[in-house]
Design a protein around this motif. Sequence first.
Motif, PDB file in Angstrom:
ATOM      1  N   MET A  89       0.882  -0.827  -0.154  1.00 17.93           N
ATOM      2  CA  MET A  89      -0.383   0.014   0.041  1.00 17.93           C
ATOM      3  C   MET A  89       0.850   1.807   0.354  1.00 17.93           C
ATOM      4  SD  MET A  89      -2.843   1.135   2.627  1.00 17.93           S
ATOM      5  CE  MET A  89      -3.978  -0.470   2.582  1.00 17.93           C
ATOM      6  N   ARG A  90       0.705   2.610  -0.816  1.00 21.26           N
ATOM      7  CA  ARG A  90       1.889   3.876  -0.575  1.00 21.26           C
ATOM      8  C   ARG A  90       0.595   4.825   0.142  1.00 21.26           C
ATOM      9  NH1 ARG A  90       3.279   5.180  -6.768  1.00 21.26           N
ATOM     10  NH2 ARG A  90       4.459   3.103  -6.795  1.00 21.26           N
ATOM     11  N   LEU A  91       0.987   5.527   0.828  1.00 18.36           N
ATOM     12  CA  LEU A  91       0.529   6.044   1.697  1.00 18.36           C
ATOM     13  C   LEU A  91       0.552   7.537   1.152  1.00 18.36           C
ATOM     14  CD1 LEU A  91       2.518   5.314   4.707  1.00 18.36           C
ATOM     15  CD2 LEU A  91       0.151   4.460   4.468  1.00 18.36           C
ATOM     16  N   SER A  92       0.179   8.300   1.019  1.00 22.50           N
ATOM     17  CA  SER A  92      -0.539   9.476   1.000  1.00 22.50           C
ATOM     18  C   SER A  92       0.459  10.504   1.420  1.00 22.50           C
ATOM     19  CB  SER A  92      -2.159   9.832   0.729  1.00 22.50           C
ATOM     20  OG  SER A  92      -2.055  10.363   1.664  1.00 22.50           O
ATOM     21  N   ARG A  93       0.502  11.948   0.454  1.00 25.05           N
ATOM     22  CA  ARG A  93       1.804  12.703   1.702  1.00 25.05           C
ATOM     23  C   ARG A  93       0.969  13.208   2.828  1.00 25.05           C
ATOM     24  NH1 ARG A  93       3.625  16.726  -2.953  1.00 25.05           N
ATOM     25  NH2 ARG A  93       4.730  15.170  -4.818  1.00 25.05           N
ATOM     26  N   PHE A  94      -0.235  13.313   3.159  1.00 33.33           N
ATOM     27  CA  PHE A  94      -0.883  13.860   4.116  1.00 33.33           C
ATOM     28  C   PHE A  94      -0.692  12.380   5.192  1.00 33.33           C
ATOM     29  CE2 PHE A  94      -4.815  12.927   6.545  1.00 33.33           C
ATOM     30  CZ  PHE A  94      -5.049  14.427   7.775  1.00 33.33           C
ATOM     31  N   VAL A  95      -1.072  11.038   4.527  1.00 36.25           N
ATOM     32  CA  VAL A  95      -1.217  10.062   6.213  1.00 36.25           C
ATOM     33  C   VAL A  95       0.712  10.173   6.419  1.00 36.25           C
ATOM     34  CG1 VAL A  95      -0.866   7.791   6.041  1.00 36.25           C
ATOM     35  CG2 VAL A  95      -2.475   8.789   4.603  1.00 36.25           C
ATOM     36  N   GLN A 120       4.494  -3.007   8.298  1.00 36.33           N
ATOM     37  CA  GLN A 120       5.839  -2.393   7.755  1.00 36.33           C
ATOM     38  C   GLN A 120       6.995  -1.144   7.334  1.00 36.33           C
ATOM     39  OE1 GLN A 120       8.891  -4.315   9.420  1.00 36.33           O
ATOM     40  NE2 GLN A 120       7.578  -5.693   9.913  1.00 36.33           N
ATOM     41  N   SER A 121       5.760  -0.915   6.418  1.00 34.73           N
ATOM     42  CA  SER A 121       5.772   0.768   5.527  1.00 34.73           C
ATOM     43  C   SER A 121       5.558   1.662   5.815  1.00 34.73           C
ATOM     44  CB  SER A 121       6.432   0.586   3.812  1.00 34.73           C
ATOM     45  OG  SER A 121       5.002   0.782   3.896  1.00 34.73           O
ATOM     46  N   GLY A 122       4.516   1.410   6.823  1.00 35.90           N
ATOM     47  CA  GLY A 122       3.313   2.564   6.978  1.00 35.90           C
ATOM     48  C   GLY A 122       3.601   2.785   8.702  1.00 35.90           C
ATOM     49  N   TYR A 181       5.719   0.800  10.824  1.00 31.92           N
ATOM     50  CA  TYR A 181       7.335   0.322  11.725  1.00 31.92           C
ATOM     51  C   TYR A 181       7.771   1.414  11.363  1.00 31.92           C
ATOM     52  CZ  TYR A 181       6.853  -3.757  14.742  1.00 31.92           C
ATOM     53  OH  TYR A 181       6.061  -3.994  16.241  1.00 31.92           O
ATOM     54  N   LEU A 182       8.079   1.534   9.399  1.00 29.87           N
ATOM     55  CA  LEU A 182       9.045   2.764   9.153  1.00 29.87           C
ATOM     56  C   LEU A 182       9.760   3.632   9.729  1.00 29.87           C
ATOM     57  CD1 LEU A 182      11.825   2.692   7.022  1.00 29.87           C
ATOM     58  CD2 LEU A 182      10.453   3.357   4.967  1.00 29.87           C
ATOM     59  N   PRO A 183       7.935   4.853  10.130  1.00 26.19           N
ATOM     60  CA  PRO A 183       8.117   6.094  10.449  1.00 26.19           C
ATOM     61  C   PRO A 183       8.722   6.452  11.427  1.00 26.19           C
ATOM     62  CG  PRO A 183       6.906   5.254   8.909  1.00 26.19           C
ATOM     63  CD  PRO A 183       6.784   4.198   9.327  1.00 26.19           C
ATOM     64  N   VAL A 184       7.908   5.001  12.679  1.00 27.46           N
ATOM     65  CA  VAL A 184       8.252   5.335  13.963  1.00 27.46           C
ATOM     66  C   VAL A 184       9.956   5.411  13.905  1.00 27.46           C
ATOM     67  CG1 VAL A 184       8.351   4.432  16.182  1.00 27.46           C
ATOM     68  CG2 VAL A 184       6.190   4.366  14.924  1.00 27.46           C
ATOM     69  N   PHE A 185      10.404   4.413  13.517  1.00 26.89           N
ATOM     70  CA  PHE A 185      12.291   3.807  13.141  1.00 26.89           C
ATOM     71  C   PHE A 185      12.970   5.142  12.841  1.00 26.89           C
ATOM     72  CE2 PHE A 185      16.261   2.588  11.558  1.00 26.89           C
ATOM     73  CZ  PHE A 185      16.581   2.538  12.829  1.00 26.89           C
ATOM     74  N   SER A 186      12.506   5.876  11.520  1.00 26.86           N
ATOM     75  CA  SER A 186      13.054   6.799  11.445  1.00 26.86           C
ATOM     76  C   SER A 186      13.217   7.972  11.925  1.00 26.86           C
ATOM     77  CB  SER A 186      12.262   7.158  10.225  1.00 26.86           C
ATOM     78  OG  SER A 186      12.791   6.378   8.525  1.00 26.86           O
TER      79      SER A 186
END
Length: 266
Positions: A1-7, A253-255, A257-262
Amino acid sequence: MRLSRFVSAAAALVTGAVLTATGANPAGAAGANYVALGDSYSAGVGAGSYTGESGDCLRSTKAYPQLWANSHGPSSFAFTACSGARTSDVLNNQLGPLNSATTLVSVSIGGNDAGFTDVMTTCVISSESTCLSRINEARNFVNTQLPAKLDQTYAAIRSKAPSARVVVLGYPRLYKLNGSCIVGLSETKRTAINNAADLLDSVVSQRASAAGFSFGDVRGTFTGHEICSNSEWLHSVEWFNITESYHPMASGQSGGYLPVFSAAAG
């Protein structure tokens, strides 16, 4: 799933608010020497695209450690997280790449020590009372035995990587309560499982803070994407691939976990 810029922007705001940042200085992304440790939630079980070299550890190219490495180009990257890992497995099998030059470490651990798989199996196939009893056993373990196991694991990581920023990732709540599911576990079971996840995250966060590590709380990013939501990032029971049950999909994973780790990695 590709997240929007807003999300994506909203996720960054949420993770910034819930992140407890302590310990070493930020890793500096491009120059990082990064080592990814932990269990199936770090290995990427449930996300597919498992690498041949990882065997039964089921490390995925869509797991948050690999995604972060792909986008940040660290100086070095070692990925030793493994499906089913407990604290003893991290200590005995995963710490080899750590050294004094390591600048960034990620780890999720503790769920398997507490009997995650057995808890979920019991709750799926057994009565409500049996499920709640098994959850209470797990809660007792988390309160009485897990803290010492986490302390030992975190101390070993710090000893081998004294200069690293260490980010400890937590676990999402599995269920959206009063959600869209019309079959499956009872709402009582789902509530008890979510409450146990909250307890686990609380203990992991406390021990990470005591070790001087950062804690990445993923419950905020997964809110609205749990099982029984209209935009699920987590597998429910997968009868034809049981190992992936109750694990994040690639979108989780991308939406999730990744933002939290980044946000924690710097």
